[in-house]
Scaffold this active site. Sequence first.
Site, mmCIF file in Angstrom:
data_model
loop_
_atom_site.group_PDB
_atom_site.id
_atom_site.type_symbol
_atom_site.label_atom_id
_atom_site.label_comp_id
_atom_site.label_asym_id
_atom_site.label_seq_id
_atom_site.Cartn_x
_atom_site.Cartn_y
_atom_site.Cartn_z
ATOM 1 N N THR A 173 -16.118 -2.075 -9.822
ATOM 2 C CA THR A 173 -15.628 -1.553 -8.550
ATOM 3 C C THR A 173 -15.586 -0.028 -8.601
ATOM 4 O OG1 THR A 173 -14.313 -3.517 -8.054
ATOM 5 C CG2 THR A 173 -13.683 -1.483 -6.944
ATOM 6 N N PHE A 175 -13.973 3.291 -7.149
ATOM 7 C CA PHE A 175 -12.776 3.788 -6.482
ATOM 8 C C PHE A 175 -12.961 5.264 -6.122
ATOM 9 C CE2 PHE A 175 -11.257 0.205 -8.913
ATOM 10 C CZ PHE A 175 -10.234 -0.341 -8.154
#
Length: 286
Positions: A173, A175
């Site tokens: 992921t 960020f």
Amino acid sequence: MPATTIAYQGAPGANSDLACRSVFPEMTSLPCASFEDAFAAVHEGRARLAMIPVENSVAGRVADIHHLLPRGGLHIIGEHYQRVVHCLVAPKGATMEGLREVHSHIQALSQCRTYLRDRGLVPVSHADTAGAAADVAKWNDPGIAAIASDLAAEIYGLTILARGIEDAAHNTTRFLVLAKEPVTPPVGSDTVTSLLFRVRSVPAALYKALGGFATNGVNITKLESYLVDGRFVAAQFYADVEGHPNERPLQLAMEELNFFAREVNVLGVYPAHPFRRAANQQEGQD
């Protein structure tokens, strides 16, 4: 202390919490019920920074984030790539054989879709991964599990029945780190510039708007479009490009973009995460 606090969306133990602890171990992470609340925490001075997920290598874009970024009034000052390791967590005494359903955030469920389907487990969408773990602990039903982090299992006293259940080994992921004021890196450093812009709904509008990036050798690493205000007549584009706005190539590319596009909005200029260079090197080898 707000000066040493970083806000995130989710409950304690969420993957966003893990990202906060990984990048800023000296700061206190502040859980927020929604992305809007995390933005508000920075605006209102309850936190200095916010850690917000924007995309996942398996599930794609995090919904609503690119709508929030232009309206949120915060600046991107950094990025972080977090390898996501999903755990199947359940109340103590639960077994795989007795499980019926699994609760988690829709992103986590989609990242573990094959694992759940192969075992006949019913996925149930939840507000966030750690919140699902907290509820599973509260319900104490051996037939209900959650997909969450090992930190969440520790916080809520759950047993880890399986670790690393994500369908793809590259599950990562990205960020963004947001702040109230911009923090621009020096010219000459490895830099990413994120921006939003609109183009008119006419032939070749996007081609002309982006032409300056090609002619000036500026690499566009991300380009996404989405409708504005639910209308189908024009699109808004989000782009990540390599380079610093004060460097000549990107200066020239931005001049051309401003000529052909409308409402160009620079969301942030920030250091490129080392993950980018490693990924580029791996792609070159492949």
